[in-house]
Design a protein around this motif. Structure first.
Motif, PDB file in Angstrom:
ATOM      1  N   ILE A  33      18.243  49.913  26.960  1.00  0.00           N
ATOM      2  CA  ILE A  33      18.210  48.543  26.436  1.00  0.00           C
ATOM      3  C   ILE A  33      16.776  48.039  26.437  1.00  0.00           C
ATOM      4  CG2 ILE A  33      19.066  46.189  26.738  1.00  0.00           C
ATOM      5  CD1 ILE A  33      21.463  47.443  28.235  1.00  0.00           C
ATOM      6  N   LYS A  34      16.310  47.641  25.257  1.00  0.00           N
ATOM      7  CA  LYS A  34      14.941  47.115  25.128  1.00  0.00           C
ATOM      8  C   LYS A  34      14.909  45.665  25.586  1.00  0.00           C
ATOM      9  CE  LYS A  34      15.698  48.632  21.063  1.00  0.00           C
ATOM     10  NZ  LYS A  34      15.743  48.954  19.627  1.00  0.00           N
ATOM     11  N   LEU A  35      14.006  45.353  26.495  1.00  0.00           N
ATOM     12  CA  LEU A  35      13.931  44.015  27.085  1.00  0.00           C
ATOM     13  C   LEU A  35      12.643  43.288  26.726  1.00  0.00           C
ATOM     14  CD1 LEU A  35      15.286  44.949  30.642  1.00  0.00           C
ATOM     15  CD2 LEU A  35      16.578  44.052  28.692  1.00  0.00           C
ATOM     16  N   GLY A  36      11.955  43.737  25.686  1.00  0.00           N
ATOM     17  CA  GLY A  36      10.731  43.061  25.251  1.00  0.00           C
ATOM     18  C   GLY A  36       9.659  43.068  26.323  1.00  0.00           C
ATOM     19  N   THR A  39      22.290  56.393  32.557  1.00  0.00           N
ATOM     20  CA  THR A  39      22.966  57.645  32.252  1.00  0.00           C
ATOM     21  C   THR A  39      23.917  57.945  33.409  1.00  0.00           C
ATOM     22  OG1 THR A  39      21.435  59.144  33.393  1.00  0.00           O
ATOM     23  CG2 THR A  39      20.832  58.462  31.159  1.00  0.00           C
ATOM     24  N   LYS A  40      24.657  59.028  33.307  1.00  0.00           N
ATOM     25  CA  LYS A  40      25.564  59.383  34.397  1.00  0.00           C
ATOM     26  C   LYS A  40      24.804  59.791  35.653  1.00  0.00           C
ATOM     27  CE  LYS A  40      26.092  64.264  33.106  1.00  0.00           C
ATOM     28  NZ  LYS A  40      27.060  65.349  32.785  1.00  0.00           N
ATOM     29  N   ASP A  41      23.534  60.170  35.492  1.00  0.00           N
ATOM     30  CA  ASP A  41      22.749  60.649  36.625  1.00  0.00           C
ATOM     31  C   ASP A  41      21.736  59.649  37.159  1.00  0.00           C
ATOM     32  OD1 ASP A  41      23.946  63.242  36.526  1.00  0.00           O
ATOM     33  OD2 ASP A  41      22.643  63.736  34.832  1.00  0.00           O
ATOM     34  N   ASP A  42      21.361  58.649  36.370  1.00  0.00           N
ATOM     35  CA  ASP A  42      20.273  57.763  36.787  1.00  0.00           C
ATOM     36  C   ASP A  42      20.369  56.424  36.072  1.00  0.00           C
ATOM     37  OD1 ASP A  42      17.973  56.928  38.065  1.00  0.00           O
ATOM     38  OD2 ASP A  42      16.598  58.042  36.749  1.00  0.00           O
ATOM     39  N   VAL A  43      19.989  55.370  36.769  1.00  0.00           N
ATOM     40  CA  VAL A  43      19.868  54.036  36.174  1.00  0.00           C
ATOM     41  C   VAL A  43      18.596  53.403  36.713  1.00  0.00           C
ATOM     42  CG1 VAL A  43      22.359  53.704  35.953  1.00  0.00           C
ATOM     43  CG2 VAL A  43      21.193  52.907  38.021  1.00  0.00           C
ATOM     44  N   GLY A  44      18.028  52.471  35.962  1.00  0.00           N
ATOM     45  CA  GLY A  44      16.849  51.794  36.469  1.00  0.00           C
ATOM     46  C   GLY A  44      16.137  50.989  35.398  1.00  0.00           C
ATOM     47  N   TYR A  45      15.110  50.278  35.850  1.00  0.00           N
ATOM     48  CA  TYR A  45      14.286  49.466  34.970  1.00  0.00           C
ATOM     49  C   TYR A  45      12.893  50.084  34.862  1.00  0.00           C
ATOM     50  CZ  TYR A  45      17.668  45.629  34.971  1.00  0.00           C
ATOM     51  OH  TYR A  45      18.795  44.861  34.788  1.00  0.00           O
ATOM     52  N   VAL A  46      12.307  49.963  33.683  1.00  0.00           N
ATOM     53  CA  VAL A  46      10.928  50.385  33.447  1.00  0.00           C
ATOM     54  C   VAL A  46      10.156  49.162  32.980  1.00  0.00           C
ATOM     55  CG1 VAL A  46       9.435  51.724  31.914  1.00  0.00           C
ATOM     56  CG2 VAL A  46      11.474  52.781  32.901  1.00  0.00           C
ATOM     57  N   PRO A  47       9.027  48.834  33.619  1.00  0.00           N
ATOM     58  CA  PRO A  47       8.278  47.639  33.193  1.00  0.00           C
ATOM     59  C   PRO A  47       7.608  47.838  31.849  1.00  0.00           C
ATOM     60  CG  PRO A  47       7.033  48.876  34.832  1.00  0.00           C
ATOM     61  CD  PRO A  47       8.384  49.528  34.750  1.00  0.00           C
ATOM     62  N   ALA A  48       7.316  46.726  31.181  1.00  0.00           N
ATOM     63  CA  ALA A  48       6.578  46.776  29.916  1.00  0.00           C
ATOM     64  C   ALA A  48       5.113  47.057  30.198  1.00  0.00           C
ATOM     65  CB  ALA A  48       6.723  45.454  29.171  1.00  0.00           C
ATOM     66  N   TYR A  49       4.423  47.608  29.229  1.00  0.00           N
ATOM     67  CA  TYR A  49       2.983  47.773  29.337  1.00  0.00           C
ATOM     68  C   TYR A  49       2.308  46.465  28.939  1.00  0.00           C
ATOM     69  CZ  TYR A  49       3.244  52.783  30.098  1.00  0.00           C
ATOM     70  OH  TYR A  49       3.489  54.020  30.637  1.00  0.00           O
ATOM     71  N   PRO A  50       1.363  45.988  29.748  1.00  0.00           N
ATOM     72  CA  PRO A  50       0.687  44.726  29.407  1.00  0.00           C
ATOM     73  C   PRO A  50      -0.127  44.865  28.123  1.00  0.00           C
ATOM     74  CG  PRO A  50       0.156  45.451  31.655  1.00  0.00           C
ATOM     75  CD  PRO A  50       0.865  46.574  30.985  1.00  0.00           C
ATOM     76  N   LEU A  51      -0.134  43.798  27.346  1.00  0.00           N
ATOM     77  CA  LEU A  51      -0.845  43.798  26.077  1.00  0.00           C
ATOM     78  C   LEU A  51      -1.933  42.736  26.075  1.00  0.00           C
ATOM     79  CD1 LEU A  51       2.165  44.058  23.618  1.00  0.00           C
ATOM     80  CD2 LEU A  51       0.540  45.859  24.162  1.00  0.00           C
ATOM     81  N   GLY A  92       8.402  46.564  13.885  1.00  0.00           N
ATOM     82  CA  GLY A  92       8.302  48.009  14.056  1.00  0.00           C
ATOM     83  C   GLY A  92       8.230  48.453  15.499  1.00  0.00           C
ATOM     84  N   ALA A  93       8.155  47.495  16.429  1.00  0.00           N
ATOM     85  CA  ALA A  93       8.051  47.858  17.844  1.00  0.00           C
ATOM     86  C   ALA A  93       9.277  48.629  18.317  1.00  0.00           C
ATOM     87  CB  ALA A  93       7.859  46.604  18.698  1.00  0.00           C
ATOM     88  N   GLY A  94      10.460  48.226  17.845  1.00  0.00           N
ATOM     89  CA  GLY A  94      11.678  48.914  18.245  1.00  0.00           C
ATOM     90  C   GLY A  94      11.711  50.353  17.763  1.00  0.00           C
ATOM     91  N   ASP A  95      11.181  50.599  16.573  1.00  0.00           N
ATOM     92  CA  ASP A  95      11.116  51.964  16.060  1.00  0.00           C
ATOM     93  C   ASP A  95      10.107  52.783  16.863  1.00  0.00           C
ATOM     94  OD1 ASP A  95      12.928  51.213  14.068  1.00  0.00           O
ATOM     95  OD2 ASP A  95      11.314  50.590  12.725  1.00  0.00           O
ATOM     96  N   GLY A  96       9.022  52.148  17.275  1.00  0.00           N
ATOM     97  CA  GLY A  96       8.072  52.835  18.140  1.00  0.00           C
ATOM     98  C   GLY A  96       8.699  53.197  19.475  1.00  0.00           C
ATOM     99  N   GLY A 141       8.593  55.337  25.652  1.00  0.00           N
ATOM    100  CA  GLY A 141       9.072  54.414  24.641  1.00  0.00           C
ATOM    101  C   GLY A 141       8.416  53.055  24.728  1.00  0.00           C
ATOM    102  N   THR A 142       8.296  52.507  25.940  1.00  0.00           N
ATOM    103  CA  THR A 142       7.660  51.191  26.095  1.00  0.00           C
ATOM    104  C   THR A 142       6.178  51.255  25.710  1.00  0.00           C
ATOM    105  OG1 THR A 142       7.186  51.574  28.459  1.00  0.00           O
ATOM    106  CG2 THR A 142       9.268  50.497  27.911  1.00  0.00           C
ATOM    107  N   LEU A 143       5.533  52.370  26.005  1.00  0.00           N
ATOM    108  CA  LEU A 143       4.125  52.526  25.644  1.00  0.00           C
ATOM    109  C   LEU A 143       3.947  52.522  24.128  1.00  0.00           C
ATOM    110  CD1 LEU A 143       1.144  53.207  25.968  1.00  0.00           C
ATOM    111  CD2 LEU A 143       1.810  55.596  26.385  1.00  0.00           C
ATOM    112  N   ILE A 144       4.707  53.353  23.422  1.00  0.00           N
ATOM    113  CA  ILE A 144       4.518  53.461  21.974  1.00  0.00           C
ATOM    114  C   ILE A 144       4.965  52.182  21.273  1.00  0.00           C
ATOM    115  CG2 ILE A 144       5.208  54.714  19.890  1.00  0.00           C
ATOM    116  CD1 ILE A 144       5.244  57.262  21.535  1.00  0.00           C
TER     117      ILE A 144
END
Length: 317
Positions: free
Chosen positions: A223-226, A234-246, A254-258, A280-283
């Motif tokens: 889930i993209k959280l901006g 997934t069945k094996d792992d869950v978690g949050y990944v922070p956004a990269y500061p801009l 086009g950010a979602g496609d990136g 994904g968050t980086l690109i």
């Protein structure tokens, strides 16, 4: 073939300055389309990608084909249509964060994609089939074609990746939800944005949204959280990944496609889900810092250089 994707690509006209379109008289012509954006991003990272579509037998169609062929995408399953034109759209840049899109795609060549256009052996050759929620809403033909492509993929053990990419103008609310949930139920990986997840599931919490899609059939949900990054499950792992500061947002379209590009590239490279989502968050962030839907997608060398730099500085400059 690593990934095959299916959908409409159009010529994009972007004004050369900020303001309302009524005052614009000079434009840059680029190309854009959710599925081909992802295809371009993946090819730049060294993956083998094919794109299925129809284009008008006109100068805009030739421009698109020439560009995508030049990027290295396999376009052997793209057909020129003599009866219908290539779609176009305009981007209105009121501010860097307030962007409006005006489409002229009704009855375009791509809306006449048909199941007969699909080659089963071609789709079966891929590891992933990538589809978005835009294509099945363009026409009944497109809807049937997407369902047929998914049927072929599942029959041949090709994983289906679905980005809902909700466009509420394309259908009534009830039919929109019905179509997108039906496709998500046939997908292995679902990549909604937070607002899209809320719209489709009625849930506001990311964990509950993911659980809904799992119960609906998906094995992996991201889930993209901006600005808050992303949540993965997934069945094996869950978690949050922070956004990269801009430092600066130039064009958010086009950010979602990136983001999808980064996640899929990571999975193809054998990364675990967390590291794939980090990519994904980086690109996705890189795309927002450049004008255009695909111009900010990095090649492999740039991705590795920025990844190494961000490990040291925790900032994208």
């Amino acid at each position: 073939m690593d990934i095959i994707t299916l959908g409409e690509t159009m010529v994009l006209f972007t004004p050369n300055k900020v303001g309302m379109l009524r005052y614009m008289d000079q434009y840059s012509a680029q190309i854009g389309g959710s599925e081909s954006n992802v295809a371009v991003g993946l090819v730049r990272l060294g993956h083998e990608v094919g794109w299925i579509s129809r284009l008008g037998n006109d100068e805009f169609g030739r421009k698109i084909l020439r560009y995508l062929r030049g990027e290295g995408i396999d376009i052997s399953q793209v057909y020129f249509d003599n009866s219908y034109p290539t779609g176009i759209y305009f981007k209105e840049m009121l501010t860097s964060e307030e962007v409006k899109i005006q489409y002229y795609r009704s009855n375009s060549a791509a809306t006449h994609i048909k199941p007969i256009d699909l080659n089963e052996e071609y789709i079966a050759s891929a590891k992933f089939l990538h589809v978005s929620g835009i294509t099945p809403l363009l026409s009944d033909d497109c809807y049937e074609t997407v369902l047929k492509a998914i049927e072929i993929a599942r029959k041949n053990n090709v994983k289906v990746v679905f980005d809902p990419n909700v466009r509420r103008k394309l259908f009534s609310k009830s039919k929109l939800k019905d179509v997108l949930l039906k496709i998500s139920a046939k997908s292995d990986i679902v990549l909604p944005g937070q607002a899209e997840g809320e719209f489709l599931t009625g849930e506001k919490n990311s964990e509950y949204i993911a659980e809904y899609f799992h119960k609906n059939g998906a094995t992996s949900v991201v889930i993209k959280l901006g600005e808050n990054g992303a949540y993965y499950s997934t069945k094996d792992d869950v978690g949050y990944v922070p956004a990269y500061p801009l430092k600066q947002i130039v064009d958010p379209v086009g950010a979602g496609d990136g983001f999808a590009t980064g996640v899929l590239s990571g999975l193809l490279d054998g990364l675990d889900i967390k590291r794939a989502v980090q990519r994904g968050t980086l690109i996705g962030s890189l795309v927002t810092m450049v004008q255009g839907d695909i111009e900010g997608l990095p090649d492999r060398a740039r991705l590795e250089r920025i990844t190494n730099k961000s490990k040291n500085e925790d900032v994208i400059r």
